[in-house]
Design an enzyme around this catalytic site. Structure first.
Site, PDB file in Angstrom:
ATOM      1  N   ILE A  58       0.862  -1.179   0.015  1.00 25.81           N
ATOM      2  CA  ILE A  58       0.089   0.050   0.080  1.00 25.81           C
ATOM      3  C   ILE A  58       0.805   1.356  -0.096  1.00 25.81           C
ATOM      4  O   ILE A  58       0.674   2.368  -0.773  1.00 25.81           O
ATOM      5  CB  ILE A  58      -1.021   0.082   1.239  1.00 25.81           C
ATOM      6  N   CYS A  59       1.891   1.241   0.897  1.00 26.64           N
ATOM      7  CA  CYS A  59       2.997   2.500   0.535  1.00 26.64           C
ATOM      8  C   CYS A  59       3.433   2.623  -0.483  1.00 26.64           C
ATOM      9  O   CYS A  59       3.555   3.777  -0.989  1.00 26.64           O
ATOM     10  CB  CYS A  59       3.893   2.363   1.737  1.00 26.64           C
TER      11      CYS A  59
END
Length: 163
Positions: A58-59
């Site tokens: 996600i990052c």
């Protein structure tokens, strides 16, 4: 404030700055090991994308999305901040072809000043801040679930409106 990581509650310390308040000025280092002060960007709107660990899915998605947007949005400075080391960030950027400003907060300076530090993880919570030309916070979004992507469209609209 509490957020969750895959449904498990974790506590973040500090107090998030109020909307309309002067953004706390912090000094962090970039990938060239230069000191960057947030106040260096006075007169230019800034979108700060905060990610816990650049090496996670996600990052990575969040950082790549804002890197793409940075190339298309004039008049806004895009910055990503994570707790990763300079080497981890540099390796990730090289592998992903990302060239935006990436700052490392390895000691929690930014996290504590912006109320995003998670002591039990030693990481930052996921968040987005928009700072206007006068250095005031016009938008902040702290993800209540760390493992979910933020609302890119709203953050981008707020950044464009701050120009």
């Amino acid at each position: 404030m509490k957020v969750t990581k895959k449904g498990e509650e974790v506590e973040i310390i500090g107090v998030q700055p109020e909307l309309g308040a002067k953004a706390p000025d912090v000094s962090l280092r970039n990938l060239k090991d230069e000191v960057v002060n947030l106040s260096d960007f006075a007169g230019v709107p800034v979108l700060i994308s905060v990610v816990p660990d650049i090496d996670t899915r996600i990052c990575s998605l969040q950082t790549k999305r804002f890197n793409q947007e940075a190339a298309n949005v004039d008049g806004v400075k895009f910055i990503t901040i994570s707790n990763n080391t300079k080497e981890e960030q540099a390796n990730w950027c090289a592998a992903e072809g990302v060239d935006m400003e990436i700052l490392h907060d390895t000691d929690g300076t930014f996290g504590k000043a912006y109320g995003l530090f998670i002591p039990e993880m030693g990481r930052l919570a996921r968040g987005i801040f928009v700072i206007d030309k006068e250095g005031k916070i016009t938008y902040e979004a702290i993800s209540t679930e760390i493992a979910e992507e933020p609302d890119y469209d709203t953050a981008l609209a707020k950044a464009k409106a701050a120009r």
